[in-house]
Write an enzyme that holds these catalytic residues in place. Structure first.
Site, PDB file in Angstrom:
ATOM      1  N   VAL A  64      30.689  38.156  40.864  1.00  0.00           N
ATOM      2  CA  VAL A  64      29.749  37.107  41.548  1.00  0.00           C
ATOM      3  C   VAL A  64      28.025  37.929  42.580  1.00  0.00           C
ATOM      4  O   VAL A  64      27.527  37.560  41.943  1.00  0.00           O
ATOM      5  CB  VAL A  64      29.797  36.066  42.484  1.00  0.00           C
ATOM      6  CG1 VAL A  64      28.420  34.841  42.342  1.00  0.00           C
ATOM      7  CG2 VAL A  64      30.768  34.937  40.991  1.00  0.00           C
ATOM      8  N   THR A  96      29.134  42.769  47.293  1.00  0.00           N
ATOM      9  CA  THR A  96      29.734  43.883  45.772  1.00  0.00           C
ATOM     10  C   THR A  96      30.596  43.429  45.235  1.00  0.00           C
ATOM     11  O   THR A  96      31.186  43.783  43.972  1.00  0.00           O
ATOM     12  CB  THR A  96      30.292  44.756  46.749  1.00  0.00           C
ATOM     13  OG1 THR A  96      32.012  43.339  47.310  1.00  0.00           O
ATOM     14  CG2 THR A  96      30.182  45.171  47.940  1.00  0.00           C
ATOM     15  N   GLY A  97      31.091  41.935  44.752  1.00  0.00           N
ATOM     16  CA  GLY A  97      32.172  41.415  43.815  1.00  0.00           C
ATOM     17  C   GLY A  97      31.431  40.703  42.573  1.00  0.00           C
ATOM     18  O   GLY A  97      30.315  40.958  42.288  1.00  0.00           O
ATOM     19  N   SER A 155      36.444  38.350  33.757  1.00  0.00           N
ATOM     20  CA  SER A 155      35.411  37.856  34.956  1.00  0.00           C
ATOM     21  C   SER A 155      35.435  36.953  35.585  1.00  0.00           C
ATOM     22  O   SER A 155      34.864  36.684  36.742  1.00  0.00           O
ATOM     23  CB  SER A 155      33.747  38.558  34.508  1.00  0.00           C
ATOM     24  OG  SER A 155      34.347  37.605  33.875  1.00  0.00           O
ATOM     25  N   ARG A 168      35.274  47.316  54.219  1.00  0.00           N
ATOM     26  CA  ARG A 168      36.203  48.408  52.955  1.00  0.00           C
ATOM     27  C   ARG A 168      34.263  48.833  52.332  1.00  0.00           C
ATOM     28  O   ARG A 168      34.298  49.772  52.154  1.00  0.00           O
ATOM     29  CB  ARG A 168      36.755  47.860  51.815  1.00  0.00           C
ATOM     30  CG  ARG A 168      38.039  47.511  51.743  1.00  0.00           C
ATOM     31  CD  ARG A 168      38.686  46.735  50.636  1.00  0.00           C
ATOM     32  NE  ARG A 168      38.082  45.633  50.519  1.00  0.00           N
ATOM     33  CZ  ARG A 168      38.424  44.911  50.848  1.00  0.00           C
ATOM     34  NH1 ARG A 168      39.757  45.151  51.629  1.00  0.00           N
ATOM     35  NH2 ARG A 168      38.237  43.347  50.755  1.00  0.00           N
ATOM     36  N   SER A 169      33.826  47.788  52.298  1.00  0.00           N
ATOM     37  CA  SER A 169      32.359  48.575  51.670  1.00  0.00           C
ATOM     38  C   SER A 169      30.051  48.330  52.384  1.00  0.00           C
ATOM     39  O   SER A 169      29.650  49.269  51.965  1.00  0.00           O
ATOM     40  CB  SER A 169      31.457  47.304  50.817  1.00  0.00           C
ATOM     41  OG  SER A 169      33.025  46.915  49.671  1.00  0.00           O
ATOM     42  N   LYS A 205      39.959  20.403  37.551  1.00  0.00           N
ATOM     43  CA  LYS A 205      38.293  20.226  38.625  1.00  0.00           C
ATOM     44  C   LYS A 205      37.573  19.378  37.554  1.00  0.00           C
ATOM     45  O   LYS A 205      36.493  19.103  38.080  1.00  0.00           O
ATOM     46  CB  LYS A 205      37.985  22.211  38.482  1.00  0.00           C
ATOM     47  CG  LYS A 205      39.058  22.329  39.602  1.00  0.00           C
ATOM     48  CD  LYS A 205      38.686  23.759  40.052  1.00  0.00           C
ATOM     49  CE  LYS A 205      39.259  24.209  41.514  1.00  0.00           C
ATOM     50  NZ  LYS A 205      39.250  25.981  41.059  1.00  0.00           N
ATOM     51  N   CYS A 244      33.292  27.160  37.545  1.00  0.00           N
ATOM     52  CA  CYS A 244      32.893  27.385  36.427  1.00  0.00           C
ATOM     53  C   CYS A 244      33.057  26.861  34.844  1.00  0.00           C
ATOM     54  O   CYS A 244      32.017  26.424  34.352  1.00  0.00           O
ATOM     55  CB  CYS A 244      32.805  28.815  36.401  1.00  0.00           C
ATOM     56  SG  CYS A 244      34.540  29.278  36.473  1.00  0.00           S
ATOM     57  N   HIS A 248      32.254  32.193  29.339  1.00  0.00           N
ATOM     58  CA  HIS A 248      33.789  30.915  29.680  1.00  0.00           C
ATOM     59  C   HIS A 248      33.269  30.115  28.152  1.00  0.00           C
ATOM     60  O   HIS A 248      31.866  29.804  27.620  1.00  0.00           O
ATOM     61  CB  HIS A 248      34.100  29.493  30.139  1.00  0.00           C
ATOM     62  CG  HIS A 248      34.603  30.234  31.788  1.00  0.00           C
ATOM     63  ND1 HIS A 248      35.046  31.979  31.126  1.00  0.00           N
ATOM     64  CD2 HIS A 248      35.050  30.117  32.555  1.00  0.00           C
ATOM     65  CE1 HIS A 248      35.729  32.180  32.962  1.00  0.00           C
ATOM     66  NE2 HIS A 248      35.550  30.828  33.632  1.00  0.00           N
TER      67      HIS A 248
HETATM   68  P1  NAP Z   1      35.798  39.617  44.039  1.00  0.00           P
HETATM   69  O1  NAP Z   1      34.885  40.412  42.337  1.00  0.00           O
HETATM   70  O2  NAP Z   1      37.070  39.946  43.618  1.00  0.00           O
HETATM   71  O3  NAP Z   1      34.402  39.772  44.637  1.00  0.00           O
HETATM   72  C1  NAP Z   1      34.670  39.323  45.964  1.00  0.00           C
HETATM   73  C2  NAP Z   1      33.783  39.050  47.190  1.00  0.00           C
HETATM   74  O4  NAP Z   1      34.425  39.039  48.425  1.00  0.00           O
HETATM   75  C3  NAP Z   1      33.543  41.124  47.297  1.00  0.00           C
HETATM   76  O5  NAP Z   1      31.906  41.261  47.621  1.00  0.00           O
HETATM   77  C4  NAP Z   1      35.044  41.173  48.590  1.00  0.00           C
HETATM   78  O6  NAP Z   1      33.758  42.135  49.340  1.00  0.00           O
HETATM   79  C5  NAP Z   1      34.145  39.971  49.456  1.00  0.00           C
HETATM   80  N1  NAP Z   1      35.263  39.727  50.729  1.00  0.00           N
HETATM   81  C6  NAP Z   1      37.208  39.937  50.402  1.00  0.00           C
HETATM   82  N2  NAP Z   1      37.058  39.962  51.814  1.00  0.00           N
HETATM   83  C7  NAP Z   1      36.067  40.039  52.695  1.00  0.00           C
HETATM   84  C8  NAP Z   1      35.949  39.733  53.318  1.00  0.00           C
HETATM   85  N3  NAP Z   1      37.312  39.422  54.435  1.00  0.00           N
HETATM   86  N4  NAP Z   1      35.573  39.971  54.182  1.00  0.00           N
HETATM   87  C9  NAP Z   1      33.920  39.611  53.524  1.00  0.00           C
HETATM   88  N5  NAP Z   1      33.674  40.408  52.233  1.00  0.00           N
HETATM   89  C10 NAP Z   1      34.834  39.742  51.464  1.00  0.00           C
HETATM   90  O7  NAP Z   1      34.713  37.739  43.077  1.00  0.00           O
HETATM   91  P2  NAP Z   1      34.033  37.336  42.786  1.00  0.00           P
HETATM   92  O8  NAP Z   1      34.693  36.839  41.366  1.00  0.00           O
HETATM   93  O9  NAP Z   1      32.912  37.869  42.682  1.00  0.00           O
HETATM   94  O10 NAP Z   1      34.455  35.199  43.435  1.00  0.00           O
HETATM   95  C11 NAP Z   1      33.817  35.740  44.470  1.00  0.00           C
HETATM   96  C12 NAP Z   1      34.022  33.698  44.716  1.00  0.00           C
HETATM   97  O11 NAP Z   1      33.048  32.892  44.023  1.00  0.00           O
HETATM   98  C13 NAP Z   1      35.087  32.947  44.461  1.00  0.00           C
HETATM   99  O12 NAP Z   1      35.537  32.445  46.064  1.00  0.00           O
HETATM  100  C14 NAP Z   1      35.392  32.795  43.371  1.00  0.00           C
HETATM  101  O13 NAP Z   1      36.109  31.687  43.305  1.00  0.00           O
HETATM  102  C15 NAP Z   1      34.120  32.327  43.032  1.00  0.00           C
HETATM  103  N6  NAP Z   1      33.449  32.386  41.896  1.00  0.00           N
HETATM  104  C16 NAP Z   1      33.508  33.172  40.856  1.00  0.00           C
HETATM  105  C17 NAP Z   1      33.456  32.828  39.124  1.00  0.00           C
HETATM  106  C18 NAP Z   1      33.389  33.854  38.380  1.00  0.00           C
HETATM  107  O14 NAP Z   1      33.440  33.953  37.586  1.00  0.00           O
HETATM  108  N7  NAP Z   1      33.865  35.413  39.071  1.00  0.00           N
HETATM  109  C19 NAP Z   1      31.922  31.719  39.086  1.00  0.00           C
HETATM  110  C20 NAP Z   1      32.832  30.717  39.963  1.00  0.00           C
HETATM  111  C21 NAP Z   1      33.091  31.111  41.233  1.00  0.00           C
HETATM  112  P3  NAP Z   1      34.936  44.181  49.213  1.00  0.00           P
HETATM  113  O15 NAP Z   1      34.299  44.755  48.142  1.00  0.00           O
HETATM  114  O16 NAP Z   1      34.314  44.564  50.814  1.00  0.00           O
HETATM  115  O17 NAP Z   1      36.341  43.874  49.375  1.00  0.00           O
END
Ligand code: NAP
Length: 342
Positions: free
Chosen positions: A16, A13-14, A160, A41-42, A224, A130, A253
């Site tokens: 990514v 749901t996030g 994002s 939650r989801s 990094k 990233c 970015h």
């Molecule tokens: P995000 O939008 O905040 O999404 C977080 C996700 O994790 C949601 O699906 C959330 O589910 C889930 N989650 C949170 N707590 C959880 C739990 N206890 N059990 C199971 N699922 C859980 O974050 P994001 O930006 O997608 O990033 C996710 C990961 O990718 C991070 O490690 C981040 O460092 C990495 N990353 C992100 C990017 C970027 O550009 N955003 C780039 C490279 C790497 P719910 O909706 O149910 O809360």
């Protein structure tokens, strides 16, 4: 490609996770079953894949039975806790968090750079930071041709990159400003109550802090490019001094890089190398005001490089500007490409 796979997405749901679903669909990844996992939650909500509703399940240690490939994107803590369960169940984990990136037993892969490292995995493969992935899309081809010694870089990182809540924060703060009856000449500062995700207001501002500070004064994010870059490029002497900055951009970015090389370099020779690099577009016609923009990079698989010029302060130095969608090349697309390598 071989047999269709049972794929699980942890963090579906996030920001990514949503892109992972889209990449799997658009790239026709051979899937026999897609399991979508998130927090309690989801659980019970649905997301679409190939026109079908898939019910999201709560992540538990038992979630990985029968799963071949588990794409993790729910933060480092979740990866550390649950990736071992996935591996034990026989899945290969592709992890988006920083949890395993510097673990010597875990390959850290940008397929355009070191796809061959995938085969050394022991159950977990890490996706790089990233900003690192986007920078290497241009830096690595130049390194192959001219041998990079060190870089000085500043990043301009979209909200994002912090996830779904940060996207909402920039939108909410922008609305609060627009609805506040202010003119551009007024102070753009919003009430403290509008500041929830970042340490300071992000709308109409830039924040010279991405991640937490180390004793050296650099942030974790800033180290990094050097640490992950050394591992991905197999270049233990590579040095990078980086300033990471969060900017009020929704998606994609950008990185301004000054690179010093072993061999003499010219703009023409660099352009020829970059024009042949996979996953990279050269957008470099300053006279026509053409250079990579995050608005143009958003939603695109390829990164873009431009503003090529000789660095006036370094020997054998080249300055350039790279932009790329960090939700794609910096995360979801790179992870799906790794899964394709598998
Ligand atoms: P995000 O939008 O905040 O999404 C977080 C996700 O994790 C949601 O699906 C959330 O589910 C889930 N989650 C949170 N707590 C959880 C739990 N206890 N059990 C199971 N699922 C859980 O974050 P994001 O930006 O997608 O990033 C996710 C990961 O990718 C991070 O490690 C981040 O460092 C990495 N990353 C992100 C990017 C970027 O550009 N955003 C780039 C490279 C790497 P719910 O909706 O149910 O809360």
């Amino acid at each position: 490609m071989s047999q269709p796979k049972h794929v699980a997405i942890v963090g579906a749901t996030g920001a990514v996770g949503a892109e992972m679903i889209r990449c799997l669909e658009e790239r026709h990844f051979p899937i026999s079953q897609l399991t979508l996992l998130a927090s309690a939650r989801s659980a019970g909500k649905t997301l679409k894949f190939k026109g079908q509703d898939i019910i999201i399940k709560e992540l538990t240690p038992e979630s990985f039975e029968g799963v071949d490939i588990a794409l993790f994107s729910a933060g480092g803590g979740i990866s550390k806790e649950f990736a071992p369960y996935a591996v034990k169940a026989g899945a290969v984990v592709v992890d988006n968090s920083s949890a395993f990136r510097m673990d010597p037993t875990v390959p850290l892969v940008v397929p355009e750079v070191n796809a061959a490292d995938v085969k050394n995995h022991q159950g977990i493969i890490a996706n790089p930071n990233c900003t690192t992935a986007i920078s290497l899309m241009a830096l690595y081809p130049l390194h192959q041709a001219f041998g990079v010694k060190r870089v000085f870089a500043s990043s301009y990182q979209a909200v994002s990159g912090t996830g779904a809540q940060a996207i909402e924060e920039l939108a909410r703060q922008s609305r609060a400003w627009a609805n506040g009856g202010r003119t551009a000449w007024d102070d753009a500062r919003l009430p403290e109550s509008e500041v929830r995700v970042y340490p300071h207001q992000i709308a109409f501002n830039v924040l010279p802090q991405v991640d937490s500070f180390l004793d050296s004064g650099y942030t974790k994010e800033e180290m990094k490019l050097e640490n992950e870059g050394r591992k991905i490029m197999h270049h233990p002497d590579f040095r990078a001094s980086v300033t990471c900055v969060r900017v009020p951009v929704f998606r994609a970015h950008s990185v301004a890089i000054s690179a010093e090389f072993e061999k003499p370099i010219t703009v023409e020779a660099a352009r020829a190398v970059l024009a042949g690099a996979p996953g990279l577009d050269v957008v470099d016609d300053p006279a026509a005001k053409k250079y990579p923009l995050p608005l143009d990079a958003a939603g695109k698989d390829n990164c873009a490089v431009g503003r090529l010029r000789m660095d006036c302060a370094l020997d054998n130095g080249l300055c350039f500007w790279v932009a790329g969608d960090q939700l794609l090349k910096g995360a979801a697309l790179n992870a799906v490409q790794i899964a394709e390598c598998l």
